[in-house]
Structure formats: structure tokens, C-alpha cells
Design a protein around this motif. Structure first.
Motif, PDB file in Angstrom:
ATOM      1  N   ALA A 264       0.843  -1.197   0.000  1.00 15.06           N
ATOM      2  CA  ALA A 264       0.000   0.000   0.000  1.00 15.06           C
ATOM      3  C   ALA A 264       0.878   1.248   0.000  1.00 15.06           C
ATOM      4  CB  ALA A 264      -0.911  -0.011   1.222  1.00 15.06           C
ATOM      5  N   GLY A 265       0.448   2.274  -0.698  1.00 20.09           N
ATOM      6  CA  GLY A 265       1.247   3.493  -0.841  1.00 20.09           C
ATOM      7  C   GLY A 265       2.084   3.435  -2.094  1.00 20.09           C
TER       8      GLY A 265
ATOM      9  N   TYR B 200       2.896   9.830  -1.861  1.00 17.34           N
ATOM     10  CA  TYR B 200       3.644   8.987  -0.922  1.00 17.34           C
ATOM     11  C   TYR B 200       5.061   8.758  -1.435  1.00 17.34           C
ATOM     12  CZ  TYR B 200       4.888   5.015   2.037  1.00 17.34           C
ATOM     13  OH  TYR B 200       5.518   4.180   2.924  1.00 17.34           O
TER      14      TYR B 200
ATOM     15  N   LEU C 278       3.017   5.578   6.320  1.00 16.76           N
ATOM     16  CA  LEU C 278       1.814   5.549   5.497  1.00 16.76           C
ATOM     17  C   LEU C 278       0.650   6.224   6.219  1.00 16.76           C
ATOM     18  CD1 LEU C 278       0.727   4.507   2.783  1.00 16.76           C
ATOM     19  CD2 LEU C 278       0.005   2.420   3.966  1.00 16.76           C
ATOM     20  N   THR C 279       0.588   6.059   7.527  1.00 19.46           N
ATOM     21  CA  THR C 279      -0.486   6.696   8.308  1.00 19.46           C
ATOM     22  C   THR C 279      -0.351   8.211   8.275  1.00 19.46           C
ATOM     23  OG1 THR C 279      -0.525   4.769   9.774  1.00 19.46           O
ATOM     24  CG2 THR C 279      -1.591   6.779  10.569  1.00 19.46           C
TER      25      THR C 279
ATOM     26  N   ASP D 204      -1.465   9.465   4.983  1.00 22.02           N
ATOM     27  CA  ASP D 204      -2.918   9.403   4.845  1.00 22.02           C
ATOM     28  C   ASP D 204      -3.578  10.606   5.512  1.00 22.02           C
ATOM     29  OD1 ASP D 204      -5.327   8.029   4.018  1.00 22.02           O
ATOM     30  OD2 ASP D 204      -5.661   7.606   6.137  1.00 22.02           O
TER      31      ASP D 204
ATOM     32  N   TRP E 205      -2.899  13.659   3.363  1.00 19.22           N
ATOM     33  CA  TRP E 205      -3.703  13.634   2.134  1.00 19.22           C
ATOM     34  C   TRP E 205      -5.154  14.009   2.429  1.00 19.22           C
ATOM     35  CZ3 TRP E 205      -8.038  11.066   0.457  1.00 19.22           C
ATOM     36  CH2 TRP E 205      -8.320  11.156  -0.916  1.00 19.22           C
ATOM     37  N   ARG E 206      -5.702  13.541   3.536  1.00 14.31           N
ATOM     38  CA  ARG E 206      -7.090  13.855   3.888  1.00 14.31           C
ATOM     39  C   ARG E 206      -7.268  15.349   4.142  1.00 14.31           C
ATOM     40  NH1 ARG E 206     -10.212   9.462   4.560  1.00 14.31           N
ATOM     41  NH2 ARG E 206      -9.154   7.448   4.796  1.00 14.31           N
TER      42      ARG E 206
ATOM     43  N   HIS F 290      -7.379  16.947   0.789  1.00  8.85           N
ATOM     44  CA  HIS F 290      -8.630  16.614   0.126  1.00  8.85           C
ATOM     45  C   HIS F 290      -9.774  17.472   0.670  1.00  8.85           C
ATOM     46  CE1 HIS F 290     -12.003  13.988  -1.247  1.00  8.85           C
ATOM     47  NE2 HIS F 290     -11.183  13.774  -2.267  1.00  8.85           N
TER      48      HIS F 290
ATOM     49  N   HIS G 161      -8.649   6.968  -3.050  1.00 13.33           N
ATOM     50  CA  HIS G 161      -8.096   5.922  -2.181  1.00 13.33           C
ATOM     51  C   HIS G 161      -6.600   5.743  -2.448  1.00 13.33           C
ATOM     52  CE1 HIS G 161     -12.332   4.933  -1.529  1.00 13.33           C
ATOM     53  NE2 HIS G 161     -12.465   4.875  -2.842  1.00 13.33           N
TER      54      HIS G 161
ATOM     55  N   THR H 253      -4.142   5.157  -0.554  1.00 12.64           N
ATOM     56  CA  THR H 253      -3.452   4.153   0.266  1.00 12.64           C
ATOM     57  C   THR H 253      -4.073   2.772   0.078  1.00 12.64           C
ATOM     58  OG1 THR H 253      -4.876   4.675   2.155  1.00 12.64           O
ATOM     59  CG2 THR H 253      -2.762   5.841   2.009  1.00 12.64           C
TER      60      THR H 253
ATOM     61  N   LYS I 282      -4.837  -0.983  -0.564  1.00  9.02           N
ATOM     62  CA  LYS I 282      -4.031  -2.179  -0.332  1.00  9.02           C
ATOM     63  C   LYS I 282      -4.213  -3.151  -1.498  1.00  9.02           C
ATOM     64  CE  LYS I 282      -4.678  -1.791   4.672  1.00  9.02           C
ATOM     65  NZ  LYS I 282      -5.276  -2.429   5.872  1.00  9.02           N
TER      66      LYS I 282
END
Length: 629
Positions: A158-159, A242, A250-251, A254, A257-258, A261, A315, A317, A319
Motif C-alpha cells: 500500500a502506498g 507517498y 503511510l499513516t 494518509d 492527504w485527507r 482533500h 483511495h 493508500t 491495499k
């Protein structure tokens, strides 16, 4: 018996009239068909037959000079893959596997470019169409291979996964770059009819830096809207991507990014771009509005481009285990008709169903090259260990055997197939033994190539068969030296005896030996048969006599008769050869040797008198050895 997955394709045979009865003959890779005189099924009237024999080829691609480069180059990559050490940890081998996968793709790309150039340069419409079809197939192959590399071989987490998918889409959706060049080369790029299509396409592919550079040209033309363009530039520049090699988790990415957004969504809700529909459109894309994306199918062109764009702006991130859900929904939303085979293959890849990918590719593609090499690479990555076929061989070996068998039908590519058979441990040798016997031996050079391959693999039966074929061919052409050489190599005592007889008959007719170099250097090979031994020793007698070593020559001549090595039919010739030695001034034969010589003459005379059938008449030398001065 299992049912076939799809109905077999129908092949129309030219000049074969409707209702005619066709005969056929199977070959290793082709089928020969012909009209027969068999009566019509309905009327009972005999057919007239046709003068033509039609060749139906299983794989036309191996006859393409350009695609032949694909087979040759990929062969080197395949052989290199087989020598990667098995004892290395998987982590150490992964970069090597990714590199090998990219090498395969670079070969595909090179062939694709050459085919495109050939299609443009040719003036024959049918040939151009054929090249175009081959380019389309290679494009699909490279698209599938690249996706398999991302999902299976590189196995991006992921990422990183989205970054690889973006690169995948950009590589296979390169028309935006051509359009951008056309726009930028115009007198006023910002007023070009395709300007906004280029900007939006850049955004859809996540190429935000290029989109910002294009927007600068539009902002220059509209000073009053400078703040609006500046706000859009800020949003584009702040979009986080990323970085797998960075310190950010990654957290943390995220969360960042939010926040971005939410900021874009606020701008959209505040109608910050309401006065400029183009910028508002870009803002809707940035928030991942599905309706807006689907309204621009023309710029996306494919459902998998739509998928990656949707993941990028909704989306990022994602998986690997979640991909199949998004892929299925995007394909359903995007396609207005039933999916093509390529769509089904890509969907199976997104679902991580490797075996379905291989199965569908085997059905859809016109040769085994792609599935054989991809399966081999995936097998080395330990991704196919659980899948064995019910008839013994595993999937990798089955596909490699099919591919290599096809190569063996080609006049030069058969040499590549040998290495593929070598790396099929279960059935490879059996296939090679069967296929190598079908290679036409047009020249001695080709025969030696085939022979070397067989000798390196201790294929003794095939070695003997090849040597016998070449020996018989040489004998028919009256090339006794070559025939003897091949029979010795085959270790065929009976055939060596036959050719030795031919040499002796030729000597009796001409008084001299042909192919002296071969006979003089027989060495231990002369022990293959008694007649060959005699031929070699008799030639040695001539050499001793010519060098005036009369005693050694006399001793050898006598031993050929007393040891029963010489055929009885040749004794008279040997006795005639003894005359010049008996006439020498010095005594060459001792009393005992002279007695043995007389005994041989008496035995020969007695056998001639008692013989019922004159089938073993002694051969006479036309020109006996002359007396030495």
C-alpha cells in the motif's frame, strides 16, 4: 474429456470448394490439406481434385523477421534467469526478478517500435495491416506483463502500489504527450483547441507538475482571473504523494492527504472556481467526483485508467487485497458493453488470480511466447508452486514445452528451443529426443550442429541415427571419405565394413586410394570392424613400401593374411603385392615367412578349386605395386 473454454476458430482454406472432401497430413507444427477424388457426400459424384496443397500454420509469428528478434532476445533473458542461484534468500532475488521482467518488456517495446516503423514504410496495404495487428498484440502483451510485474513480481505494498499503477497507466497512455507537443508548438498554446484536453489529461494521470506549467500560459492570457489560477496552482502543488524512501509513514501520509482533500472540497463548495468551468472541472476531478470522471471517458479511454485515477483522488493508500473490489466496480461503471478478452485478463490480474490470467492469455493470444516466459518468471518467484497439471508436468513446464515445440518447426529458431527443453526437468529430454529427429539435415554444417547438441547431452541413439543418415547420403553421392567418417562417428560396424569394401573396390579399379588423409589418420577407429582394420593396415603397408621399409612392409603384408584380417577375396591382390618384395636384390622374406606365403597361396588355390559357386572371385589390382629400384 474436459470441454474447451471457447469454440475453436474456423480457418478458411482458399480454393477449397464447398462440399469437396479434404485430406490432411499432420506435421510438427503445420497441417497440409488437399482436395481428394473422394465422391461428394450428397451426389456421389467423384471430385475432380485440385493441384494445390494448402499449408495451415499453427503459429505464423515465428516466420516474421521482426518478431524473430523477440524470440532470439528473450531466449538470452530466459537462459540468464535459469542460472539465478536457488539458495539465495527471496529478498535478494526480488530485485533480480524485477530487472529480468523489465528486460523482457524492453525487448517487447523494441520489437513494437520496429513493427510500427515497418508499417509506416511499407507500401503494401496487407503487409501494413499485418504489422498493425502485430503491434496491437504486443501492446496488449506489454500492458498485461507490466501489470503482472507490479502486482506479482514487485508485489508493491500500500502506498507504493498506487505510484506503480500511475507509472503503468502513463506508459500505456502516451497519446497525451503527442497532443501536448502539438499544442506547445502552436503559435498560441493557450488558445489551441486541445489545450484544456491536455491539461485535464495531465491531471487525470496525476502529472500535476505538467498541468501547472500548462495553466501558467492560460493565466497569462487572463490577468483578471490570476487569483483563481493561483489558487488552483496552490491546490495542485500541495497534493501529497507517498514517498516510499522517505521518513513519513503511510499513516502520516494518509492524514496529510485527507487534510488536502478537505481543502479542495471546501474550495469546490465555496464555488471558488464557479466563474471558470475548466478550473471547476479540474477541482471536481481532484475531489474524485465519479460522475465528472465518467463524463470524460474519451480522455480516460479505458476502465483501468479510470480505476487508477479514481484510486489516486479517492483511495491513495489502497491495499493490494482491496484492488479487486475497485477494479470490478470501475469496469462495471465504465464499460457500456460486455468486456473484451483483454479486460477479463486485466481484471483477473487485479483479483490476483494468476492462473486465470495465464489461462485467458493462452486462449486469447496466437502463440505461446508470452504465457511461457511469464509463467517461467512467476514460477521462479515461487508464485505457482501449488498448481500442478493432472497429467504430470507442472504448468511452467507444459507451457515451455509447447512454446519450444513450436520453435522446432522453424528452420533456424529450433536451436533456441533446445535450451528451453534443457530446463524442463520432467519431459524436456523426451521432447528433445523426439523433435531433434525431425530437424531436416540439408547440409553437413547443420548436421554437425545437431550432432553436437546430441553429443553434449549423451543422446547416443540420436547420434547414431544422424550419422547413419549422413553416411548413407554421402555414399549415394559416392563421397566415400565422408561416408566412412560418418559411419565411424556412428560406431556402426556393419556400415563401416560396407564402405571399407567400397574403398577396396575403388582401389582395385584405380590402383590408388582416395581420401588418404582420412585413412592415414584412422587411429583406434580402425578397430571398429575387421574390414576397416584391414583397410587401415593395408594403407600402412603401402606407406612402408613407399618409404622403402621393405622388411616391415613384408611382415605386415604376411600378417594380414595369416591373421585372417584380409578378406579371402583380396588375398590374390596381397600375393601380387608380395612379388616386388620377392624380386628385391636383398632377401626380404625369411625362410619361415616364405613358407607361410606359399601356404597362403596353396590355401587360396585349394579354396578356389573346391568352391561350388564362383562368388568369391579374387579381386585383381589393375596396377600392382611397381618394383623398387
Amino acid at each position: 474429456m474436459e470441454e474447451v473454454d471457447v469454440e475453436p476458430a474456423i480457418t478458411n482454406i482458399p480454393a477449397a470448394s464447398d462440399g469437396k472432401h479434404l485430406g490432411f497430413a499432420w506435421g510438427p507444427g503445420d497441417i497440409l490439406t488437399y482436395e481428394t477424388l473422394y465422391p461428394y457426400a450428397s451426389s456421389g459424384v467423384r471430385g475432380s481434385g485440385s493441384l494445390y496443397i494448402h499449408e495451415v500454420r499453427k503459429d505464423e509469428d515465428i516466420y516474421s523477421p521482426i518478431l524473430r528478434k523477440l524470440f532470439n532476445e528473450s531466449h538470452h533473458i530466459f537462459v540468464g534467469l535459469q542460472i539465478i542461484r536457488e539458495d539465495l534468500p527471496s529478498k535478494n532475488k526480488k530485485p533480480q526478478f524485477v530487472s529480468i521482467s523489465k528486460n523482457y518488456r524492453s525487448v517487447i517495446r523494441a520489437c513494437m517500435e520496429e513493427l510500427q516503423q515497418a508499417a509506416v514504410s511499407t507500401k503494401v496495404a496487407d503487409v501494413a495491416t499485418q504489422y498493425g495487428n502485430q503491434v496491437s498484440i504486443l501492446l496488449a502483451i506489454e500492458l498485461i506483463w507490466n501489470l503482472c510485474e507490479v502486482l506479482f513480481i514487485d508485489a508493491a505494498p500500500a502506498g507504493s502500489l498506487l505510484l506503480h499503477l500511475l507509472d503503468w497507466v502513463r506508459l500505456h497512455k502516451a497519446d497525451v504527450d503527442e497532443k501536448a507537443r502539438e499544442v506547445l508548438q502552436s503559435e498560441s498554446p493557450a488558445e489551441h483547441r486541445d489545450y484544456w484536453d491536455v491539461v485535464v489529461s495531465y491531471v487525470l494521470q496525476g502529472r500535476l507538475e505538467e498541468a501547472r506549467q500548462m495553466l501558467v500560459k492560460q493565466a497569462t492570457l487572463h490577468p483578471a482571473a490570476r487569483n483563481m489560477f493561483k489558487l488552483m496552482d496552490t491546490l495542485l502543488s500541495k497534493m501529497p504523494f507517498y514517498n516510499p524512501g522517505g521518513t513519513q509513514t503511510l499513516t502520516e501520509f494518509d492524514v496529510k492527504w485527507r487534510h488536502w482533500h478537505e481543502e479542495v472540497d471546501r474550495c469546490l463548495q465555496d464555488n471558488s472556481f464557479a466563474s471558470n468551468p475548466h478550473l471547476e472541472l479540474i477541482c471536481k476531478i481532484l475531489v474524485g467526483d465519479e460522475d465528472t470522471l465518467l463524463e470524460h471517458k474519451g480522455l480516460l479511454s479505458t476502465w483501468y485508467h479510470f480505476l487508477v485515477t479514481r484510486l489516486l483522488f479517492c483511495h491513495p493508500t489502497v491495499k493490494p487485497t482491496e484492488l479487486h473490489f475497485y477494479a470490478q466496480s470501475c469496469m462495471t461503471m465504465f464499460l457500456d458493453m460486455s468486456p473484451e478478452p483483454l479486460d477479463s485478463i486485466l481484471l483477473a490480474a487485479f483479483e490476483f488470480d494468476i492462473h486465470q490470467v495465464i489461462k485467458d492469455c493462452s486462449i486469447a493470444l496466437n502463440n505461446w511466447w508470452f504465457v511461457a516466459h511469464l509463467t517461467d518468471l512467476l514460477d521462479h518467484c515461487k508464485l505457482l508452486q501449488s498448481h500442478n497439471l493432472h497429467f504430470g508436468s507442472n504448468l511452467r513446464e507444459f507451457l515451455l514445452l509447447e512454446y519450444a515445440s513450436g520453435l522446432f518447426t522453424h528452420h533456424s529458431l529450433w536451436q533456441l528451443a533446445v535450451d528451453y527443453f534443457d530446463h524442463c526437468p520432467e519431459f524436456g529430454r523426451v521432447y528433445l529426443e523426439l523433435q531433434i529427429e525431425r530437424v531436416p539435415l540439408e547440409t553437413e554444417r547443420k548436421a554437425l550442429k545437431v550432432l553436437r547438441i546430441c553429443e553434449q547431452r549423451q543422446m547416443s541413439e540420436q547420434v547414431r541415427s544422424i550419422c547413419k543418415i549422413m553416411a548413407m547420403r554421402a555414399l549415394r553421392n559416392n563421397r566415400l571419405g565422408s561416408a566412412l567418417s560418418w559411419s565411424i562417428r556412428a560406431k556402426d560396424a556393419a556400415f563401416a565394413t560396407l564402405i571399407s569394401e567400397k574403398f577396396l573396390q575403388d582401389y582395385c579399379a584405380k590402383g590408388t586410394f582416395s581420401d588418404l588423409d582420412l585413412i592415414d589418420n584412422l587411429g583406434p577407429s580402425m578397430l571398429l570392424s575387421d574390414r576397416l582394420t584391414f583397410l587401415g593396415k593395408y594403407r600402412e603397408f603401402h606407406k612402408l613400401y613407399g618409404e622403402k621399409h621393405f622388411s616391415e612392409a613384408a611382415k605386415l603384408l604376411l600378417s594380414l593374411m595369416t591373421a585372417k584380417i584380409a578378406p579371402r577375396s583380396f588375398w590374390m591382390t596381397l600375393l601380387t603385392d608380395a612379388l616386388p618384395l620377392l624380386e628385391q636384390k636383398e632377401v626380404i622374406f625369411s625362410a619361415d615367412q616364405t613358407y607361410e606365403l606359399m601356404f597362403c597361396l596353396e590355401e587360396l588355390t585349394s579354396s578356389l578349386n573346391t568352391a561350388a559357386v564362383d562368388a568369391d572371385r579374387p579381386m585383381q589390382v589393375r596396377r600392382p605395386i611397381t618394383k623398387s629400384p
